[in-house]
Design a protein around this motif. Structure first.
Motif, PDB file in Angstrom:
ATOM      1  N   LYS A 151      42.848  49.030  40.152  1.00  0.00           N
ATOM      2  CA  LYS A 151      43.896  48.540  41.049  1.00  0.00           C
ATOM      3  C   LYS A 151      44.601  49.740  41.664  1.00  0.00           C
ATOM      4  O   LYS A 151      44.790  50.714  40.924  1.00  0.00           O
ATOM      5  CB  LYS A 151      44.887  47.643  40.305  1.00  0.00           C
ATOM      6  N   LYS A 153      43.292  46.839  44.455  1.00  0.00           N
ATOM      7  CA  LYS A 153      41.996  46.177  44.567  1.00  0.00           C
ATOM      8  C   LYS A 153      41.020  46.940  45.459  1.00  0.00           C
ATOM      9  O   LYS A 153      39.850  47.107  45.136  1.00  0.00           O
ATOM     10  CB  LYS A 153      42.172  44.771  45.140  1.00  0.00           C
ATOM     11  N   ASP A 179      36.517  44.564  42.231  1.00  0.00           N
ATOM     12  CA  ASP A 179      37.329  43.420  42.610  1.00  0.00           C
ATOM     13  C   ASP A 179      36.513  42.507  43.544  1.00  0.00           C
ATOM     14  O   ASP A 179      35.494  42.941  44.103  1.00  0.00           O
ATOM     15  CB  ASP A 179      38.621  43.861  43.303  1.00  0.00           C
ATOM     16  N   GLU A 180      36.952  41.278  43.694  1.00  0.00           N
ATOM     17  CA  GLU A 180      36.157  40.294  44.442  1.00  0.00           C
ATOM     18  C   GLU A 180      36.008  40.659  45.912  1.00  0.00           C
ATOM     19  O   GLU A 180      35.061  40.209  46.582  1.00  0.00           O
ATOM     20  CB  GLU A 180      36.763  38.898  44.309  1.00  0.00           C
ATOM     21  N   HIS A 269      32.411  35.640  39.817  1.00  0.00           N
ATOM     22  CA  HIS A 269      33.813  35.546  40.203  1.00  0.00           C
ATOM     23  C   HIS A 269      33.937  34.260  41.024  1.00  0.00           C
ATOM     24  O   HIS A 269      33.019  33.902  41.751  1.00  0.00           O
ATOM     25  CB  HIS A 269      34.231  36.753  41.044  1.00  0.00           C
TER      26      HIS A 269
HETATM   27 MG   LIG Z   1      40.345  40.342  41.590  1.00  0.00          MG
END
Ligand SMILES: [Mg+2]
Ligand SMILES: O=C(O)[C@@](O)(COP(=O)(O)O)[C@H](O)[C@H](O)COP(=O)(O)O
Length: 415
Positions: A151, A153, A179-180, A269
């Motif tokens: 982070k 992201k 991250d997505e 995810h």
């Molecule tokens: Mg995420």
């Protein structure tokens, strides 16, 4: 033999062994009874339409049956297996979650649950590993596996990303996770990110003596996703991550078919799931999305924090139970609990989810006052305390990193 809406309602219907039975919650449209609305749901989601039809051939063996119609809005619909193309999740969803979601015959409609017959599940591979990843790929026999997303992201350089991975791994985390919304952007290109992060993984493995790995987000156009999965495998990665809802189930099936030969596990995810499941009276439940994910073959799936984290969750415990339950011999799926987690609430979450899960913390590690490695040590200490049956406060006496985390975040759920 004619078919009209009323032919799709049979209150005394007994589902056949090969039927897919779906539970819907509906609010009938204006002027319709529950029975009339239920008949329309069964009709439009199988082979009927608004006008009465008189086809030459007898097509009723492909017709669904609405039954168990209750005034509280619940209705069950049984679909004959012959209606479906074996192994095609998009085709099945185009039936049970297709046009009916927009019909005037219902004010709201929610696909809440499905009972999947072997006649359908045998067309799907299911997970390649399931919970075996925790022991065959990782070494999380008697504790949850730990994962972290760097982070912020997105926006970090490849070097920063890989360094954060290294710090988290040596601090006690098992899995680095993209991250997505981090895929192949200029500030952190896919291939460089994979090679540099896996090099750091190897360093952390040799320094800690623990197995470490990386959940690489390969989400992209389908052929490109397959190419990226091959790239990960070629560079010694054992996991890929797919945003299964935004990529689409057809793409998930394609990636699953390829990863079978690559010996790579799939982390799912669920970004965008809430567009389907957040409003309880409409859409497709997370329980059904989880069922679809397992059939399509993911090994891990985000299922929420049982309400302790920062995101709205639906039925985390029930969904986890289903992911672990027998499904005609298909492997189970490892639940991932994530979203606003930090060491101070891990014990409450594990009380709800059990410890055969992956615990993911991004802000809960990288927001630690002493940095990523300390954040990782604090989370690892928290899950070890849970396994040892001691309180976090007691564990903090021998874990300075955990003490600092408890000082900072206490036992509160973030909002
Ligand atoms: Mg995420
Ligand atoms: O972007 C985020 O918010 C996370 O990376 C968590 O970060 P933090 O650990 O910093 O909160 C995950 O994507 C969410 O957990 C997804 O939700 P869910 O797991 O419910 O699908």
């Amino acid at each position: 033999m004619g078919i009209a809406y009323e032919d799709f309602l049979d209150e005394s219907y007994e589902p056949a062994a090969d039927d897919l039975v779906c539970e819907f919650h509906i609010q009938p449209g204006q002027g319709l009874t529950m029975g009339e609305a239920a008949a329309r749901v069964a009709s439009e989601s199988s082979n009927g339409t608004w006008a009465a039809l008189s086809p030459e051939s007898d097509v009723r063996s492909y017709s669904a049956h609405a039954f168990d119609v209750a005034e509280d809005g619940s209705v069950r619909v049984a679909y004959p297996a012959a209606l479906f193309e074996a192994g095609s999740m998009p085709q099945i969803l185009s039936c049970i979650a297709g046009n009916i979601m927009g019909m005037k015959a219902v004010d709201t409609i929610r696909l809440a649950d499905c009972e999947w017959p072997e006649a359908l599940t045998k067309g799907f591979p299911g997970p390649q590993y399931g919970s075996a990843v925790l022991t065959e790929i990782l070494e999380a026999e008697d504790r949850p596996a730990l994962a972290t997303v760097p982070k912020p992201k997105v926006g970090l350089s490849t070097e920063e990303h890989a360094q954060i991975g290294y710090d988290a791994w040596v601090g006690g985390v098992d899995l680095l996770k993209d991250d997505e919304n981090l895929t192949d952007q200029n500030f952190n290109p896919f291939e460089e990110r994979v090679t540099q992060s896996l090099e750091m993984r190897d360093r952390a493995e040799s320094e800690t003596g623990e197995k470490k790995d990386y959940l690489v987000n390969v989400t992209a156009e389908t052929d490109e996703m397959v190419r990226r999965a091959e790239y990960v495998a070629d560079h010694g990665g054992r996991f890929v991550m797919v945003d299964v809802v935004t990529a689409g189930w057809a793409a998930v099936q394609t990636v699953r078919r390829r990863t079978e030969d690559l010996d790579v596990a799939i982390h799912a995810h669920r970004a965008m799931h809430a567009a389907f499941d957040r409003l309880p009276q409409h859409g497709v439940s997370m329980r059904v999305l989880a069922q679809v994910s397992r059939l399509c073959g993911v090994d891990h799936l985000h299922t929420g924090t049982a309400g302790f984290g920062k995101l709205e969750n639906e039925d985390t415990v029930g969904i986890n139970e289903w992911l672990r339950s027998d499904l005609h011999g298909l492997r189970d799926v490892v639940p991932v609990t994530s979203g606003g987690l930090h060491p101070g609430i891990v014990d409450s979450v594990l009380d709800a989810t059990g410890d055969r899960v992956i615990v993911q913390a991004g802000g809960g590690i990288h927001g630690h006052p002493d940095g990523t490695e300390a954040g990782a040590r604090a989370l690892r200490a928290a899950v070890e305390a849970y396994g040892e049956g001691v309180s976090l406060e007691t564990k903090a006496e021998t874990s300075p990193a955990l003490a600092v985390a408890l000082e900072k975040w206490g036992r509160d759920s973030p909002r």
